[in-house]
Design an enzyme around this catalytic site. Structure first.
Site, PDB file in Angstrom:
ATOM      1  CB  CYS A  32      81.945   1.094 105.471  1.00  0.00           C
ATOM      2  SG  CYS A  32      82.707   0.197 106.914  1.00  0.00           S
ATOM      3  CB  VAL A  33      87.934   1.281 105.530  1.00  0.00           C
ATOM      4  CG1 VAL A  33      87.839   1.175 107.248  1.00  0.00           C
ATOM      5  CG2 VAL A  33      89.378   0.712 105.244  1.00  0.00           C
TER       6      VAL A  33
END
Lengths: 144, 130
Positions: free
Chosen positions: B78-79
């Site tokens: 997840c960024v």
């Protein structure tokens, strides 16, 4: 969250339930859990939130983190209604055990498009048994 | 059956990543499909190639990379969670003007939408956390 792109999901609508079990501060599960719910709105799914155990503190009014130097993200809960989340379930037993009542929780509302955009309360107090049924009836359950 | 897996804890402190790895292997060995493995919260720390555990211990990151190579797995970090914790790929390095990157082989950084999409498109979304 500008880099999020809604992917084709072939018209499938599932019941998503985000179960929040932890206090809002002290770990960042609450904050990152909330982010999932907000991003999920772009996918037009049937989204509900549940708050149990110390998770009920996430909805407490008047949170102030200035003394612990962390971000007070609690105003973001008020945005849930704008992100198409209409159902928030709070477990009664968890509230009672912590000496809280619904009056201690933020008065979260959504605008009902089927009722001339009237503001409706989002928070439903449910028993542990009722919540069990809600979890069972959900397609995707994520715990935070 | 089509599965997706969520890993919510980092390596070594919690068993979640180990359990998720063994679960993923079991799913594949039974002939099922893994659509995606999504790393969230401290789980993003599974994706740094700079991990150097003692030689007599398992290398959790390499294990994921090897499994991804063998089965063409989609390992997604997840960024937003990655940015907070310093997990960086080349794109993120450029975008945020960092002096290096540390993403491990087989992992890619993308948005939370990938988690929601996995939930919609998989028959089962199985999460491992504390």
């Amino acid at each position: 969250m500008s880099d999020q792109e809604a992917s084709p999901t072939s018209g499938i609508i599932k019941k998503f339930l985000y179960v929040n079990r932890r206090a809002p501060h002290g770990s960042n599960y609450a904050q990152e859990g909330l982010e999932v719910a907000l991003v999920g709105a772009a996918f037009e799914q049937d989204v509900a939130m549940a708050y149990i155990d110390d998770g009920v503190f996430q909805l407490k009014t008047d949170q102030d983190t200035s003394e612990i130097g962390t971000k007070n993200f609690s105003p973001t809960y008020r945005a849930l209604g704008d992100y198409d989340v209409k159902k928030i379930y709070v477990e009664k037993e968890s509230l009672e055990k912590r000496g809280l009542t619904q009056d201690d929780l933020m008065p979260l509302v959504y605008e009902d498009e089927d009722d001339d955009w009237a503001e409706k309360p989002m928070i439903n107090l449910v028993s542990a048994a009722e919540l069990q049924d809600i979890i069972e009836q959900s397609d995707v359950v994520l715990n935070f | 059956m089509k599965f997706s897996v969520v890993v919510n804890e980092g390596p070594y402190t919690h068993q979640a990543s180990d359990s998720a790895y063994y679960f993923t292997r079991a799913v594949l060995s039974q002939g099922h499909e893994i659509m995606r493995v999504f790393f969230y919260h401290d789980g993003v720390n599974n994706g740094t190639r700079l991990t150097t555990p003692p030689q007599d211990d398992r290398n959790i990151t390499n294990r994921w990379s090897d499994l991804a190579k063998e089965h063409d797995l989609d390992l997604v970090v997840c960024v937003a969670a990655a940015q907070r914790r310093g997990i960086v790929d080349e794109d993120e390095q450029k975008r945020n003007s960092k002096d290096t990157n540390n993403i491990a082989d087989g992992f890619r950084i993308s948005g939370l939408g990938q988690l929601i999409e996995a939930g919609i498109q998989s028959d089962r979304l199985v999460a491992f956390g504390d």
